[in-house]
Every structure is written in C-alpha cells, then in structure tokens.
Design an enzyme around this catalytic site. Structure first.
Site, PDB file in Angstrom:
ATOM      1  N   GLU A  11      -1.901  -7.337   7.440  1.00  0.00           N
ATOM      2  CA  GLU A  11      -0.579  -7.181   8.069  1.00  0.00           C
ATOM      3  C   GLU A  11      -0.497  -8.091   9.295  1.00  0.00           C
ATOM      4  O   GLU A  11      -1.530  -8.468   9.866  1.00  0.00           O
ATOM      5  CB  GLU A  11      -0.380  -5.705   8.455  1.00  0.00           C
ATOM      6  CG  GLU A  11       0.976  -5.366   9.076  1.00  0.00           C
ATOM      7  CD  GLU A  11       2.164  -5.749   8.202  1.00  0.00           C
ATOM      8  OE1 GLU A  11       2.319  -6.951   7.876  1.00  0.00           O
ATOM      9  OE2 GLU A  11       2.961  -4.866   7.863  1.00  0.00           O
ATOM     10  N   HIS A  55       0.828  -1.209   0.000  1.00  0.00           N
ATOM     11  CA  HIS A  55       0.000   0.000   0.000  1.00  0.00           C
ATOM     12  C   HIS A  55       0.862   1.260   0.000  1.00  0.00           C
ATOM     13  O   HIS A  55       2.023   1.241   0.429  1.00  0.00           O
ATOM     14  CB  HIS A  55      -0.904   0.004   1.236  1.00  0.00           C
ATOM     15  CG  HIS A  55      -0.110  -0.033   2.514  1.00  0.00           C
ATOM     16  ND1 HIS A  55       0.455   1.098   3.069  1.00  0.00           N
ATOM     17  CD2 HIS A  55       0.258  -1.064   3.308  1.00  0.00           C
ATOM     18  CE1 HIS A  55       1.121   0.765   4.156  1.00  0.00           C
ATOM     19  NE2 HIS A  55       1.026  -0.555   4.320  1.00  0.00           N
TER      20      HIS A  55
END
Ligand code: NAG
Ligand code: NAG
Ligand code: NAG
Length: 364
Positions: free
Chosen positions: A218, A114
């Site tokens: 994550e 990202h």
C-alpha cells in the site's frame, strides 16, 4: 550516420532485453508502455459504476461478445474460453509481426484487494479524521492490533467467497488460471492470497507459489498498518511463499510520521509492473496480484485504466496491452526508496467525523 544507426540496431538485436536498472550502465535502454484493451470487461468501460458492480454476479465483469478471429463455430465454448483464444491469438499475431525493436504483448491481470483487516474496522469505528490524525499512528488498542493487521472474521469470509468464485470459474467457466502469483508483503494480502488460492484444484504446471514483492504494498503512510512484518515472520507463517530478490529482513520504507508522495508511489508502481510485465518473451498471459485499494488505484493509473475503487475483498481483471520499445534509461526517481513528506497529526483524537478534517486541519 547510416552506419552508426545500423550498428545500434544490430547491437540491440544481439543483446537480450533485460530491465534497465538505474544502477546499470550496460543494459540497453528501453521503454515499456501500457494501455488497456477496451470493451473486454465492464470495469474498463467509463459508464460502469464502480461502487455497484458486483464482480461475482457478473462473471468478473466479462462482457458477453464475439472477438475477431473466433475459433470456428463451437457453440459449447464458454465466454472465458473464447477470451483465452482471443488473447493467445493477439499474442501469436504480435509475435509474428516480429519487430526487433518494438515488441507487443497482452497479459490478463487479476487485481485483488485484500479482505477487511482490523485497520479497516477501526477506521469505520473511530471515523476517518480520528483514525488518520490519531489512532492510525498507534499500534492498536487494548483489544485489537492494527499494526500490519490480520484479517477480521469478515475479511476471512470475503477471501473464502473469492475462493468459491474461482472454483466456480474453473469448473463451470473454464477460466484460464494464473500462471504467476504476486502479493504485497503486508499481512492482510499474504493472508487473502493464501485463503483464496490454497487448496484450489490448480494445474500442476502452475502451482500457487506467490512471490512477495515490496512494490505491491500500500502507499506508505504514517499509519502502522502500512509497516510490514519482518521477512522471517512472513516466511514462518507462509513457508511456500517466495521473496523477490533482495527482499530485506526489516521494512526498508516505513518511517514514523512520514508518507510516500503520490508521484513516488506511481513511480514505484511503474517499476514493479515493468518487472512483472516487461519480460514479454516469457509469454506469460495470466497473472494474479493481491494488493490494496490505494496501490491498485496507482497500478491502474500506470496502466492507463480508468479510476476504479475496489471494496475490501473485491477483484478485477484487466487485459493489458504492453509495448516494449527503445527509449530512455529510467530516471533515478524510480528507485525503490521513494521521497517522503511529513504527515500532520493531532495531539488528541478529533471528535468530528467530518471528512473535511481527514487531513487533520481541524486540530490546528
Ligand atoms: C495495442 O497497442 C498498440 C500500440 O499502441 C496498438 O497498435 C494496438 O492496436 C493495441 N491492440 C489492441 C488489441 O488494442
Ligand atoms: C453479489 O452477487 C452474489 C451472487 O453472485 C451475491 O451472493 C452477493 O450477495 C452480491 N454481493 C453484493 C455486495 O451485493
Ligand atoms: C478497540 O478498537 C476497536 C475498533 O476496531 C473497538 O471495537 C474496541 O471496542 C476498542 N477497544 C477498546 C478497549 O476501546
């Protein structure tokens, strides 16, 4: 003895290969292993410096070279067209070998991190010890929210740069576009994938309709940036995104002051990759995954790729060599709810920026 093994073989060949789920006692046992095809991309070469490789300046790291079984001399083919030909040749040959018990397949993964989120900016602002040991456990401050953070202006620009890069690759390099898209459920990835691929001229057959998968999030830490939003909030903002089967309304994994262990994260990465790559008969050759620095590091460990740290907004392709063979049933440790361990924090933010206190040891 001979009879019984012949019986097992014929059973295996008549039951379609499905993923063996730890709860399932009927699915045939199979084992999926991964390696990386070497000398295709600079980033899989041990001598490439990950910290300086510029993926847009290097054609995504694609090494200019010839491949075995190259198409008969058409000098006009781009390097990406020649790579596509090579990948389909590898897969055609693997299928033709037609081993019932051991199947081989090659898939090109585009792994994207990202763009910069408010949590990245806050970590730089406060310094890692104060961030890890104090601020990251808060929802934000008076001006900024870093719980499931949005992209900063810089992060939005980074994602749009990658969009421009894809447009260039499609038009000028004739790259094969992803056939499937997956993303982490965290906002910064949902947003990055959307900014990167929405509005790109894609073939009708392969529209940008990503599947949100919990397994690509994550590493779950005590930081509020690792706690996802609800399914309905995600659906409201990204109505064309799909959810994997069983995706719950509320984050099932994040819990205060607990962190997923590295072993648990790798087991979850293996599980999600097996789900995405294990169906070798589907013939999918190009897959895009939008994820995170720590999670991509874990995916690369599972794929037996060298360590390669991505900057915010960076992406790398990896040509994966997938083998599906008979094997043991998955162990119960690879279920989605992973083991957690308690996290140390400080009562007040430490003033040091010394990285030896990133684990909060300086507060004791
Ligand atoms: C893929 O892996 C298999 C099994 O390890 C190996 O035999 C094969 O040579 C590999 N293919 C390539 C192109 O490296
Ligand atoms: C990477 O290369 C591009 C040109 O392709 C350039 O515009 C960009 O500034 C470079 N990025 C970095 C971080 O050096
Ligand atoms: C909140 O944190 C950000 C760092 O991301 C900082 O720029 C801003 O000044 C902080 N606001 C306050 C009121 O301290």
């Amino acid at each position: 003895m001979l009879l019984s093994s012949a019986f097992t073989l014929s059973l295996l060949s008549t039951i379609p290969l499905t993923l063996s789920h730890p709860d399932s006692h009927h699915a045939p046992a199979r084992q999926i292993t991964y390696s990386v095809v070497p000398s295709i991309f600079l980033q899989s070469d041990p001598s490439t410096d990950a910290s300086t490789l510029n993926f847009t300046a290097t054609n995504f790291g694609l090494i200019p070279r010839t491949y075995p079984d190259a198409p008969p001399g058409n000098p006009k083919l781009t390097q990406w067209q020649r790579l596509s030909h090579y990948i389909s040749t590898l897969n055609r040959k693997a299928r033709a070998r037609g081993d019932r018990d051991r199947k081989q397949h090659y898939t090109l993964l585009f792994l994207a991190r990202h763009g910069e989120g408010y949590h990245n900016a806050a970590e730089s602002y406060f310094g890692t010890p104060a961030w890890n040991c104090y601020y990251s456990e808060l929802e934000g401050n008076d001006t900024v929210t870093w719980a499931d953070p949005r992209l900063t202006e810089k992060g939005i620009k980074q994602a749009l740069t990658v969009k421009g890069f894809w447009q260039h690759l499609i038009q000028d390099e004739k790259i094969a576009v992803p056939q499937r898209y997956y993303t982490s459920p965290l906002w910064r990835c949902l947003q990055t994938a959307d900014l990167t691929f929405s509005g790109i001229d894609l073939p009708r057959k392969y529209p940008f309709k990503p599947v949100v998968k919990e397994g690509f999030r994550e590493g779950v830490s005590a930081h509020t940036c690792d706690r996802r939003s609800t399914r309905s909030a995600i659906h409201k903002q990204f109505p064309n995104y799909q959810f994997e089967h069983g995706f719950p309304e509320v984050d099932p994994l994040w819990r205060p002051l607990q962190a997923e262990t590295r072993e648990a994260q790798d087991a979850r990465s293996k599980k999600v990759l097996d789900e995405v790559l294990g169906d070798v008969d589907a013939g999918v050759e190009y897959i895009s995954i939008t994820s995170h620095s720590g999670e991509i590091a874990s995916l690369l460990r599972v794929l037996n790729h060298r360590e390669f740290r991505l900057a915010t907004g960076a992406a790398i392709p990896v040509l994966v060599n997938i083998t599906v063979g008979p094997g043991r049933r998955e162990s119960p440790s690879s279920t989605l709810v992973p083991p957690f361990e308690p996290v140390a924090t400080c009562a007040k933010p430490p003033t040091t920026r010394d990285s030896s206190c990133n684990d909060c040891s300086c507060c004791k």
